[in-house]
Scaffold this motif. Sequence first.
Motif, mmCIF file in Angstrom:
data_model
loop_
_atom_site.group_PDB
_atom_site.id
_atom_site.type_symbol
_atom_site.label_atom_id
_atom_site.label_comp_id
_atom_site.label_asym_id
_atom_site.label_seq_id
_atom_site.Cartn_x
_atom_site.Cartn_y
_atom_site.Cartn_z
ATOM 1 N N THR A 57 0.949 -1.156 -0.020
ATOM 2 C CA THR A 57 -0.115 0.036 -0.067
ATOM 3 C C THR A 57 0.923 1.324 0.029
ATOM 4 O O THR A 57 0.672 2.334 -1.001
ATOM 5 C CB THR A 57 -0.969 -0.088 1.279
ATOM 6 N N ASN A 58 1.763 1.242 0.887
ATOM 7 C CA ASN A 58 2.664 2.432 0.930
ATOM 8 C C ASN A 58 3.643 2.727 -0.210
ATOM 9 O O ASN A 58 3.565 3.667 -1.025
ATOM 10 C CB ASN A 58 3.818 2.416 1.817
ATOM 11 N N GLN A 61 0.964 4.082 -3.221
ATOM 12 C CA GLN A 61 0.900 5.538 -2.961
ATOM 13 C C GLN A 61 1.380 6.539 -3.695
ATOM 14 O O GLN A 61 1.042 7.688 -3.921
ATOM 15 C CB GLN A 61 0.666 5.727 -1.488
ATOM 16 N N GLU A 62 2.751 5.987 -3.938
ATOM 17 C CA GLU A 62 3.723 6.826 -4.739
ATOM 18 C C GLU A 62 3.444 6.876 -6.188
ATOM 19 O O GLU A 62 4.132 7.410 -7.009
ATOM 20 C CB GLU A 62 5.082 6.545 -4.467
ATOM 21 N N GLU A 82 -7.941 11.827 2.341
ATOM 22 C CA GLU A 82 -6.651 11.029 2.563
ATOM 23 C C GLU A 82 -7.085 9.624 3.011
ATOM 24 O O GLU A 82 -6.379 8.594 2.603
ATOM 25 C CB GLU A 82 -5.696 11.533 3.338
ATOM 26 N N ARG A 85 -8.753 7.737 0.350
ATOM 27 C CA ARG A 85 -7.402 7.115 -0.765
ATOM 28 C C ARG A 85 -6.962 5.929 -0.102
ATOM 29 O O ARG A 85 -6.546 5.066 -0.765
ATOM 30 C CB ARG A 85 -6.903 8.331 -0.982
ATOM 31 N N LYS A 86 -6.380 5.911 0.943
ATOM 32 C CA LYS A 86 -5.646 4.937 1.493
ATOM 33 C C LYS A 86 -6.297 3.756 1.517
ATOM 34 O O LYS A 86 -5.845 2.460 1.065
ATOM 35 C CB LYS A 86 -5.162 5.368 2.798
ATOM 36 N N ILE A 89 -6.388 2.598 -2.124
ATOM 37 C CA ILE A 89 -5.014 1.796 -2.409
ATOM 38 C C ILE A 89 -4.594 0.617 -1.781
ATOM 39 O O ILE A 89 -4.324 -0.334 -2.336
ATOM 40 C CB ILE A 89 -3.857 2.860 -2.151
ATOM 41 N N LYS A 90 -5.192 0.392 -0.511
ATOM 42 C CA LYS A 90 -5.253 -0.786 0.239
ATOM 43 C C LYS A 90 -6.002 -2.223 -0.631
ATOM 44 O O LYS A 90 -5.413 -3.147 -0.763
ATOM 45 C CB LYS A 90 -5.548 -0.809 1.691
#
Length: 137
Positions: A57-58, A61-62, A82, A85-86, A89-90
């Motif tokens: 996930t981290n 995010q990029e 935010e 969004r996280k 993304i997860k």
Amino acid sequence: MIAVAVRPAASRRLFGEHEYTDKGESDTRKRWWQWERRRMMGIKFGREYRDIIDDFTNALQEIERCHEFLEMSAEDWGELNEGERKECIKTLADDLFYGLGTEVQMSVGDCTVTHDPKRHVIRIDQGEALTRVIHLV
């Protein structure tokens, strides 16, 4: 008894409508579920699934335009806060992890996500440059 929670539609590709949650479950049940999850996926891993997904996930995010993989417009993506969004993304990380069990390489935005079974890693490359490596063991 295994606890289940309904997940958003975008992540239902992973385990249908349910995903295991470990709230109040014994260590035996947690180990059983992790073993079952490994059996169902084509990717072999030795680390905790949750830790792999957090790292994935981290890394995701990029990636610019990662929302396109979730079939979201830039406008819709911009309207999310935010935390939302996280979560998206997860969900994307879950879906990609599952998908990489059947396809060695997938595209997300302008990046290529590749499972390298010999080295037990997932690589995220942008063009010719290596962006991130997620270790599976």
